[in-house]
Design a protein around this motif. Structure first.
Motif, PDB file in Angstrom:
ATOM      1  N   HIS A 185      33.078  36.903  39.791  1.00 57.64           N
ATOM      2  CA  HIS A 185      34.385  37.456  39.410  1.00 57.64           C
ATOM      3  C   HIS A 185      34.096  38.871  38.922  1.00 57.64           C
ATOM      4  CE1 HIS A 185      37.799  38.271  36.767  1.00 57.64           C
ATOM      5  NE2 HIS A 185      38.386  37.131  37.082  1.00 57.64           N
ATOM      6  N   ASP A 206      35.639  35.412  43.914  1.00 56.09           N
ATOM      7  CA  ASP A 206      37.005  35.108  43.491  1.00 56.09           C
ATOM      8  C   ASP A 206      37.887  36.349  43.606  1.00 56.09           C
ATOM      9  OD1 ASP A 206      39.044  33.511  42.636  1.00 56.09           O
ATOM     10  OD2 ASP A 206      38.169  33.036  40.690  1.00 56.09           O
ATOM     11  N   ASN A 214      37.803  34.187  48.086  1.00 61.08           N
ATOM     12  CA  ASN A 214      38.891  33.274  47.750  1.00 61.08           C
ATOM     13  C   ASN A 214      40.257  33.933  47.932  1.00 61.08           C
ATOM     14  OD1 ASN A 214      40.438  31.173  46.770  1.00 61.08           O
ATOM     15  ND2 ASN A 214      40.023  31.630  44.613  1.00 61.08           N
TER      16      ASN A 214
END
Length: 519
Positions: free
Chosen positions: A293, A345, A386
């Protein structure tokens, strides 16, 4: 850090037509309530987008003037898409500037029910009907852009819900290159397709103990982590791989990294916990995938110091992605073949660099360069970005991130043959308990949301269709997990190891995640 200001809606006149026809069902079309944060982004208004002939040009709906019956959706500190307020006619118009006259293929990311489309530019029109039953990437034909300024016009006619994220302009030769790169570079390893299940963990600097209000500093927390105990626990569950979060919301990484240290101090550790984990898991034959992330503002975390230092708050995200690729490259070269994959992500923020309402600079992250950096040291690493409920946002990846417990049909050798994730290996990940990570103070991890019987049934179905399940466990600050959850996983391991027969559980409803994709 700039504070968010009001996002502005711009109205356009019905000068054009884009008609889309499709029927949608069984698709998640509502924002999860918890994601309703950051309701305003910086809005520069309607801007003229500079077209780059050498890339996919992502023109989000935020750049367009829109009709009064459309509104922007801004959640979790980012612009998502525009959605219909009332049915029937919807209008959008983009201003673009092309360096020369040329032809571009056009596609759109759209969710539309019983709609029809016409796209027009410089006197040329394309009409399309969409049959997809979910968010999809729809081809709209091609347009000829003249040198200088151009208007791309769209009208959507529907009596139902209509959402539009973006249109994409790509020269045919660039699309051909991407297709060739995908054919040569995409990875389909058997170890992943036949893994059955793995374990996922969000253990970072924010992990909290079961009791008490004090969180250890990063260096101490990492030094106290018992990697042998962790690996033994994973082995007891029968998991084939670990999906380990090296960051989550904030940029703290449990390893010494020069690429991160030169940007901001106090975010790395002297102990190379990631390396030790890779070594111990490798000895046990357990694969390792890293979750990443990049630290963007989100509902559960804001890391403004990192975002300032990395260039994340700049309108032009070139510096940010230069720094990210350096971090990925250093990690990849260090752990070599003991690191088997990445799970990135927040792909919508990569896809749309101006999700924060800014303008200027690159339109999208350099996906090709990022994936190359992620594979340094091991060209066979698998990569996923994602995209949450949206279609695949780049071809430079190998498997579907698959957030939320899902069950797939119609695969061939574990790969999607059609639909928004076409060409990718199937995969699903989901929290076994309440959260992805244990970040609440003075709280006990709750009981598992799924029984052993349900999970065994899902795993057997996944084995038949050659895709894995990543079961996410909350983890306390000391590296321990819920005893109840661990016993459930041991039961699964015992059942799966003693009963090799594969039985189909039959059809069951697709269960969406309780969380919004860009965590």
């Amino acid at each position: 850090m700039k504070k968010f200001e009001n996002f502005r809606i711009f109205i356009c006149r019905p000068l054009f037509i884009l008609l889309i026809g499709c029927t949608l069902a069984n698709a998640q079309n509502k924002i999860d309530p918890y994601a309703e944060t950051g309701d305003h982004v910086i809005g520069d208004g309607i801007v003229t987008v500079e077209i780059n002939p050498n890339q996919i040009n992502v023109l989000t709906a935020r750049y367009a003037s829109i009709s009064p019956n459309l509104k922007p959706v801004v959640k979790n500190h980012m612009f998502l898409w525009v959605e219909s307020i009332t049915p029937e006619l919807h209008y959008l118009e983009w201003k673009v500037k092309s360096p020369k006259t040329d032809v571009y293929e056009v596609s759109t990311l759209v969710f539309a029910e019983e709609a029809s489309i016409e796209l027009s530019c410089n006197g040329q029109k394309e009409e399309v009907v969409n049959k997809a039953l979910e968010w999809s990437r729809l081809s709209l034909g091609s347009v000829r852009l003249n040198e200088g300024d151009n208007l791309i016009k769209m009208m959507v006619r529907t009596s139902n819900t209509f959402n539009l994220s973006s249109i994409e302009l790509t020269q045919p030769k660039i699309r051909q290159k991407i297709n060739e790169d995908t054919f040569v570079g995409r990875q389909y390893p058997d170890w992943f397709r036949d893994a059955g299940y793995g374990l996922m963990f969000q253990w970072t600097n924010r992990a909290t103990p079961e009791k008490g209000d004090t969180i250890k500093n990063w260096e101490d927390k990492v030094n106290d982590f018992d990697v042998e105990r962790f690996a033994n626990m994973v082995e007891q569950t029968g998991a084939s791989y670990v999906l380990w979060s090296i960051t989550w919301g904030q940029q703290y990484i449990s390893a010494p990294l020069k690429s991160l240290d030169k940007l901001i101090k106090g975010r790395t550790t002297k102990r190379d916990l990631l390396g030790e984990m890779a070594d111990v898991l490798d000895k046990k034959g357990i694969k390792l995938i890293f979750y990443y992330h990049y630290g963007y503002d989100c509902y559960h975390s804001v890391d403004s110091d990192w975002m300032e230092a990395s260039g994340g708050y700049k309108a032009d995200k070139t510096e940010l992605y230069y720094n990210i690729t350096n971090i990925l490259s250093e990690i990849g070269k260090r752990y070599k073949r003991k690191l088997h994959g990445w799970w990135f992500d927040g792909a919508q923020r990569y896809y749309d660099c101006h999700f924060d309402g800014s303008s200027g600079g690159i339109l999208s992250a350099p996906f090709e360069e990022m994936t190359q950096a992620a594979r340094r040291g091991n060209i066979e690493r698998i990569v996923s970005y994602n995209s949450w409920m949206l279609p695949s946002l780049t071809e430079y990846q190998d498997y579907f991130a698959g957030e939320g417990l899902k069950q797939f049909e119609g695969l061939k050798d574990g790969k999607f043959q059609e639909g928004p994730q076409k060409g990718l290996m199937a995969h699903t990940c989901f929290p076994l308990e309440r959260r992805w990570g244990h970040i609440d103070q003075n709280s006990k991890i709750v009981s598992p949301h799924f029984s052993a019987e349900i999970l065994i049934s899902r795993i057997k179905h996944a084995q038949e269709h050659r895709y894995p399940l990543s079961i996410n466990l909350e983890m306390y600050e000391d590296g321990s997990v819920s005893p109840e959850s661990l016993e459930l996983l041991k039961t699964i391991q015992k059942t799966m190891s003693t009963n090799e027969s594969k039985i189909s559980p039959g059809p069951s409803p697709n269960e969406q995640s309780d969380n919004e994709g860009a965590k």
